[in-house]
Design a protein around this motif. Structure first.
Motif, PDB file in Angstrom:
ATOM      1  N   GLU A  67      17.097 -47.722  85.861  1.00 24.10           N
ATOM      2  CA  GLU A  67      18.301 -47.252  86.940  1.00 24.10           C
ATOM      3  C   GLU A  67      18.134 -45.717  87.195  1.00 24.10           C
ATOM      4  OE1 GLU A  67      20.755 -48.542  88.389  1.00 24.10           O
ATOM      5  OE2 GLU A  67      20.452 -50.479  87.665  1.00 24.10           O
ATOM      6  N   GLU A  68      17.832 -44.805  86.117  1.00 22.18           N
ATOM      7  CA  GLU A  68      18.001 -43.676  86.261  1.00 22.18           C
ATOM      8  C   GLU A  68      16.966 -43.101  86.892  1.00 22.18           C
ATOM      9  OE1 GLU A  68      18.054 -39.877  82.812  1.00 22.18           O
ATOM     10  OE2 GLU A  68      18.560 -41.917  82.133  1.00 22.18           O
ATOM     11  N   TYR A  69      15.458 -43.657  87.006  1.00 19.58           N
ATOM     12  CA  TYR A  69      14.421 -43.040  87.749  1.00 19.58           C
ATOM     13  C   TYR A  69      13.968 -43.905  88.961  1.00 19.58           C
ATOM     14  CZ  TYR A  69      14.320 -39.973  83.616  1.00 19.58           C
ATOM     15  OH  TYR A  69      14.517 -38.808  82.770  1.00 19.58           O
ATOM     16  N   GLU A  70      15.019 -44.800  88.980  1.00 20.10           N
ATOM     17  CA  GLU A  70      14.678 -45.830  90.256  1.00 20.10           C
ATOM     18  C   GLU A  70      13.470 -46.381  90.176  1.00 20.10           C
ATOM     19  OE1 GLU A  70      16.201 -44.647  93.794  1.00 20.10           O
ATOM     20  OE2 GLU A  70      17.915 -43.917  93.361  1.00 20.10           O
TER      21      GLU A  70
ATOM     22  N   ALA B  77      14.005 -32.881  86.955  1.00 22.81           N
ATOM     23  CA  ALA B  77      15.521 -32.177  86.925  1.00 22.81           C
ATOM     24  C   ALA B  77      15.929 -32.140  85.617  1.00 22.81           C
ATOM     25  CB  ALA B  77      16.159 -33.095  88.049  1.00 22.81           C
ATOM     26  N   ASP B  78      15.375 -32.927  84.739  1.00 24.49           N
ATOM     27  CA  ASP B  78      16.012 -33.098  83.334  1.00 24.49           C
ATOM     28  C   ASP B  78      15.301 -32.235  82.439  1.00 24.49           C
ATOM     29  OD1 ASP B  78      17.099 -35.587  84.223  1.00 24.49           O
ATOM     30  OD2 ASP B  78      15.871 -36.731  82.850  1.00 24.49           O
ATOM     31  N   GLY B  79      14.439 -31.242  83.116  1.00 25.14           N
ATOM     32  CA  GLY B  79      14.001 -30.226  82.285  1.00 25.14           C
ATOM     33  C   GLY B  79      12.571 -30.502  81.953  1.00 25.14           C
ATOM     34  N   ARG B  80      12.241 -31.904  82.163  1.00 25.18           N
ATOM     35  CA  ARG B  80      10.888 -32.196  81.556  1.00 25.18           C
ATOM     36  C   ARG B  80       9.922 -31.607  82.580  1.00 25.18           C
ATOM     37  NH1 ARG B  80      12.311 -36.915  78.471  1.00 25.18           N
ATOM     38  NH2 ARG B  80      14.365 -37.586  79.539  1.00 25.18           N
ATOM     39  N   SER B  81       8.480 -31.558  82.067  1.00 24.79           N
ATOM     40  CA  SER B  81       7.433 -30.975  82.870  1.00 24.79           C
ATOM     41  C   SER B  81       6.671 -32.027  83.112  1.00 24.79           C
ATOM     42  CB  SER B  81       6.748 -29.803  82.194  1.00 24.79           C
ATOM     43  OG  SER B  81       7.565 -28.924  81.611  1.00 24.79           O
ATOM     44  N   VAL B  82       5.991 -31.872  84.186  1.00 22.24           N
ATOM     45  CA  VAL B  82       4.987 -33.206  84.647  1.00 22.24           C
ATOM     46  C   VAL B  82       3.766 -32.410  85.196  1.00 22.24           C
ATOM     47  CG1 VAL B  82       4.400 -34.727  86.581  1.00 22.24           C
ATOM     48  CG2 VAL B  82       6.856 -34.460  85.666  1.00 22.24           C
TER      49      VAL B  82
ATOM     50  N   ILE C 197       9.479 -38.577  89.992  1.00 22.16           N
ATOM     51  CA  ILE C 197       9.017 -37.041  89.399  1.00 22.16           C
ATOM     52  C   ILE C 197       9.923 -36.194  89.661  1.00 22.16           C
ATOM     53  CG2 ILE C 197       7.390 -35.258  89.703  1.00 22.16           C
ATOM     54  CD1 ILE C 197       5.318 -37.322  90.480  1.00 22.16           C
ATOM     55  N   ARG C 198      10.664 -35.983  90.778  1.00 22.78           N
ATOM     56  CA  ARG C 198      11.902 -35.103  90.893  1.00 22.78           C
ATOM     57  C   ARG C 198      12.898 -35.393  90.043  1.00 22.78           C
ATOM     58  NH1 ARG C 198       9.479 -31.493  93.011  1.00 22.78           N
ATOM     59  NH2 ARG C 198       8.524 -31.950  95.162  1.00 22.78           N
ATOM     60  N   ARG C 199      13.259 -36.492  89.714  1.00 22.32           N
ATOM     61  CA  ARG C 199      14.088 -36.785  88.889  1.00 22.32           C
ATOM     62  C   ARG C 199      13.920 -36.289  87.263  1.00 22.32           C
ATOM     63  NH1 ARG C 199      14.846 -41.357  91.806  1.00 22.32           N
ATOM     64  NH2 ARG C 199      16.592 -41.205  93.344  1.00 22.32           N
ATOM     65  N   ILE C 200      12.571 -36.550  87.066  1.00 25.78           N
ATOM     66  CA  ILE C 200      12.330 -36.412  85.761  1.00 25.78           C
ATOM     67  C   ILE C 200      12.246 -35.015  85.446  1.00 25.78           C
ATOM     68  CG2 ILE C 200       9.904 -36.583  84.225  1.00 25.78           C
ATOM     69  CD1 ILE C 200       9.139 -38.908  85.707  1.00 25.78           C
TER      70      ILE C 200
ATOM     71  N   SER D  85       4.057 -44.396  96.605  1.00 24.39           N
ATOM     72  CA  SER D  85       3.773 -43.022  96.366  1.00 24.39           C
ATOM     73  C   SER D  85       4.937 -42.361  96.562  1.00 24.39           C
ATOM     74  CB  SER D  85       2.701 -42.435  97.310  1.00 24.39           C
ATOM     75  OG  SER D  85       1.419 -43.298  96.811  1.00 24.39           O
ATOM     76  N   ASP D  86       5.810 -42.649  97.430  1.00 22.19           N
ATOM     77  CA  ASP D  86       7.210 -41.820  97.786  1.00 22.19           C
ATOM     78  C   ASP D  86       8.008 -42.159  96.858  1.00 22.19           C
ATOM     79  OD1 ASP D  86       6.151 -40.944 100.114  1.00 22.19           O
ATOM     80  OD2 ASP D  86       6.908 -42.670 101.398  1.00 22.19           O
ATOM     81  N   GLN D  87       8.045 -43.358  96.337  1.00 20.78           N
ATOM     82  CA  GLN D  87       9.224 -43.730  95.222  1.00 20.78           C
ATOM     83  C   GLN D  87       8.786 -42.803  94.039  1.00 20.78           C
ATOM     84  OE1 GLN D  87       8.922 -47.988  94.626  1.00 20.78           O
ATOM     85  NE2 GLN D  87      10.652 -47.765  93.151  1.00 20.78           N
TER      86      GLN D  87
END
Lengths: 308, 504
Positions: free
Chosen positions: B128-131, B190-195, B185-188, B178-180
């Motif tokens: 849910e959180e990351y769709e 936003a939680d302060g995680r790095s990608v 990634i934006r949501r990830i 890819s868009d999804q």
């Protein structure tokens, strides 16, 4: 009369199948984790001999079982060291272990000449003898030695472990994709060691069930007569499922028990042909079923942890 | 900049394999909540660097800092425990297990009983959180690759990773997926995680990252803020020289002779589902026919039917008036570059030389009286290595040890050098870097100009448009439309790929 023969036959079938089932449980785990422990035939021989020898000298069935398990454990570490750590070819290693075991057990047995003279006490039945008088079931089940009962219950327990526990999940993962399992943080080597050692312990115990369940003696020259290989075939035919593998083992036991009975009844069929019967059944089962069963993906393939 | 703002720093990482310096004093750092692009050609050392981070190889030199503190990472388990999550380019999923079983695999626990319900609940929350939606009970091999990617990402998030490494995540995704992924990634972050986003696709890297580090030949080239980056600049840093993908000019070939003729071809896929429906297609000598379409719309079956690897259920396929009835062994007849070079194109544990004669090994000069003639085989291999610029120390190297681009060069040399009348190129540039892609394009164009019929299958619309004389769009096993390569409109193709007939 005929019913009696049938009950007698089924009873023998279960009795013959019991050691096979016990051995198959371990082999299912080992092969599920990707390692074909082909040494089970030889380890069974060791188990059969250890059971008799320990039973004879210590005069305790239960100590005999414990010592047999320890022998299985030691041999299991040897197999695991070779096939998992040294990544030797699993088939060749297994064959060599079987050859060595055949010679070694014969030699040790010949040095313990006193064990030949007396029969060792065999596994007792666990139910009171009055229950054996119950029609059909009494003879079929309640007169069975404890090893048969263990063999009948064990597959269900083994299936639970394989499908419903963490360890079972790890075993399945390691056999199907060791790299993925390693990336997920599992120690592939450790799990393979566990399954191989376990399969060797079960093989030894199965061998001991063979010698101690009924006959109470060891016979030199390979008393397992290829049963370890039959177990391997049963695993393949049953798709490495503990319960189904046990059923195949029972089918083999039935074929074996049948040929013994036919031998006594008829003299027209050469007994050598009858002795072939269980193996022919196995080959037919393999040809029919093999396509349908799902092989563990890295079945028999060595795993190199450095290979990422 | 405050040291503590960095979630991850890798300093002076050097990895030496026998004879190769895979990483030579590479530096990367990644701030909290940041997307760092790690850009480089295949074989540049990106994956090696990440394997060091994941505890798969010990670095010869250099140190790793997490949250400013130096750490030692000796195994994947330690990496996971330190908060590093990794999605490998080749997925590390046990595909016989269910999604949820894969997600919890390897997480240390005291409880032996496999209780999947709480885990499922948590996974669904993450979905849910990351769709990124997946069914926890589905067996992984039944999932399309895009979904498998979600499983890998969810697996890392489930372990609460602080730094998530995505190694070429979009190589297997459709544009919509890819868009999804970008949104996830934006949501990830936003939680302060790095990608850390590893790729060689410039457009995506620019679209998604905050900063970009470029490495080339195992060496650190530089880091720049994405807002200052352009595709051209990055490409130059990556390759060391300017590169472009533009429509290639070509001589007009008159009087086209049909080579490949397919009439009413129907075929089933491996699951027995109709994959090609009444397909009619003609490819002429001296033309490139591009096959566009979302992966899994019959492209594989089309290629396999033509190459004789799959039997059509009905219809006829002829090449130069000869009917295709089985595998075509004659290398001068059909050249086939299969979509999976590692599985079907090459024998990974054979040498380059052996791989190169695989279609020709029984013929002189490679064999005489059924004995392989290694002098001739090796000479041939050396010629091919020179002609097709395969980067390798010798012809005896196992192809497993070559980079993806060089492996593909070996396949191309074998398939195309005998000058076949028909070339089938199935995703020939998949997973290749810019330099290698340009190389493949040039080769295919040369083939066309020589007079070969070329069938070019690709999921990358840009290259289909850059290369094709004619474009057909496959959807659900049918040809949705045919366009002229010269003036094809991307929008129109996009609509056709989704199964819509654009309004006239």
């Amino acid at each position: 009369m005929s019913l009696e023969i049938i009950i007698d036959w089924l009873q023998a079938a279960l009795r013959w199948a019991a050691p096979l089932i016990i051995v198959s449980i371990g082999e299912v785990y080992s092969e599920r984790s990707g390692v074909i422990n082909m040494g089970i035939e030889g380890i069974m021989l060791f188990g059969a001999l250890t059971g008799i020898a320990a039973g004879f000298y210590l005069n305790s069935l239960w100590l005999a079982v414990i010592i047999t398990a320890i022998i299985g454990l030691i041999l299991g570490f040897a197999v695991a060291y070779l096939t998992v750590s040294r990544r030797t070819n699993q088939v060749v290693t297994g064959l060599m272990i079987n050859m060595v075991s055949l010679g070694a057990t014969d030699m040790i047995f010949s040095m313990m000449s006193e064990t030949r003279k007396a029969r060792v006490a065999t596994f007792p039945a666990i139910f009171p003898s009055s229950m054996t008088n119950i029609p059909v079931l009494g003879k079929l089940l309640f007169a069975q030695p404890i090893s048969t009962w263990v063999a009948l219950i064990l597959p269900f327990f083994a299936a639970y472990v394989l499908y419903k526990t963490r360890w079972g999940l790890n075993v399945r993962a390691v056999g199907d994709n060791p790299k993925a399992a390693a990336t997920a943080g599992l120690s592939v080597i450790k799990i393979k060691y566990q399954t191989v050692v376990l399969s060797s312990i079960f093989a030894a115990l199965g061998g001991c069930a063979l010698s101690l369940a009924e006959v109470g003696y060891f016979s030199a020259g390979g008393m397992t007569a290829g049963r370890g290989f039959i177990v391997m075939a049963a695993c393949v035919v049953a798709g490495w499922d503990p319960v189904r593998t046990a059923l195949i083992c029972i089918a083999f036991g039935a074929a074996d028990a049948a040929q013994l009975r036919i031998q006594t009844l008829s003299s027209t069929i050469p007994y050598q042909f009858l002795q072939m019967l269980p193996y022919i059944v196995t080959i037919i089962a393999l040809t029919i079923m093999v396509k349908r069963s799902r092989v563990p993906k890295t079945w028999g393939a060595p795993y190199d942890p450095k290979d990422v | 900049m405050d040291e503590n703002n960095f979630a991850l720093q890798m300093q002076d990482i050097t990895v030496e394999f026998p004879g190769v310096l895979a990483n030579d004093h590479v530096n990367i750092d990644c701030k909290k909540g940041e997307v760092l692009g790690l850009l480089g050609e295949n074989g540049a050392g990106k994956t090696t660097l990440m394997n060091v981070l994941y505890g798969l190889y010990p670095p010869t030199e250099g140190r790793i800092l997490l949250d400013g503190k130096e750490v030692h990472i000796g195994s994947p388990l330690e990496a996971i425990q330190q908060g590093i999550g990794m999605v490998h380019q080749h997925f590390k999923l046990v595909d016989t297990l269910s999604v949820i079983e894969n997600v919890i695999l390897g997480i240390p626990t005291k409880k032996q009983r496999l209780d999947l319900e709480p885990a499922k609940k948590r996974l669904l929350q993450l979905c849910e959180e990351y769709e990124l939606f997946v069914d926890p009970d589905e067996i992984v091999w039944r999932l399309p690759v895009g979904k498998q990617q979600w499983v890998e990402i969810l697996k890392a998030l489930y372990r609460d990773c602080k730094v998530l490494v995505l190694d070429e995540p979009t190589a297997v995704l459709t544009p919509a997926e890819s868009d999804q992924l970008c949104r996830a990634i934006r949501r990830i972050t936003a939680d302060g995680r790095s990608v850390i986003f590893i790729s060689h696709k410039l457009r995506e890297v620019i679209q998604i990252t905050d900063r970009i580090t470029v490495i080339r030949d195992g060496k650190y080239i530089g880091t720049l803020a994405t807002k200052d980056a352009t595709q051209i600049k990055l490409a130059q840093m990556m390759v060391g020289r300017p590169v472009t993908i533009e429509r290639k000019s070509r001589p007009v070939i008159e009087d086209l002779k049909p080579v490949l003729v397919m009439k009413n071809v129907n075929a089933k896929d491996d699951r027995g589902i109709q994959a090609l429906k009444n397909l009619n297609l003609t490819v002429h000598a001296g033309e490139i026919v591009g096959v566009a379409g979302v992966d899994g719309n019959g492209q594989r079956e089309l290629a396999e039917c033509i190459a004789g690897l799959r039997k059509p259920t009905s219809g006829t396929i002829t090449i130069n008036d000869k009917r295709v009835t089985g595998v075509i062994a004659d290398p001068t007849f059909v050249g086939f570059i299969p979509e999976d070079r590692q599985k079907t194109g090459l024998v990974m544990d054979f040498s380059i030389a052996d791989n190169l004669i695989m279609k020709d090994y029984q013929n002189a000069p490679y064999a005489q009286n059924n004995v392989l003639q290694y002098t001739a085989i090796k000479k041939h291999a050396r010629d091919m290595i020179r002609k097709y610029h395969v980067k390798t120390p010798s012809e005896d190297v196992r192809v497993r040890n070559l980079s993806g681009g060089n492996q593909q060069k070996v396949v191309i040399a074998r398939e195309i050098d005998p000058e076949p009348v028909l070339d089938i190129a199935s995703h020939p540039t998949r997973g290749l870097d810019l330099g290698a892609v340009a190389n493949v394009h040039d080769t295919l164009l040369k083939e066309r100009n020589r007079g070969a019929a070329v069938l070019f299958i690709s999921a990358e619309l840009q290259e289909v448009m850059a290369l094709s004389d004619r474009i057909i769009v496959l959807f659900g096993g049918e040809i949705m439309g045919e366009l002229n390569g010269e003036d094809a409109d991307q929008e129109v193709i996009g609509q056709l790929m989704l199964g819509h007939h654009p309004e006239n």
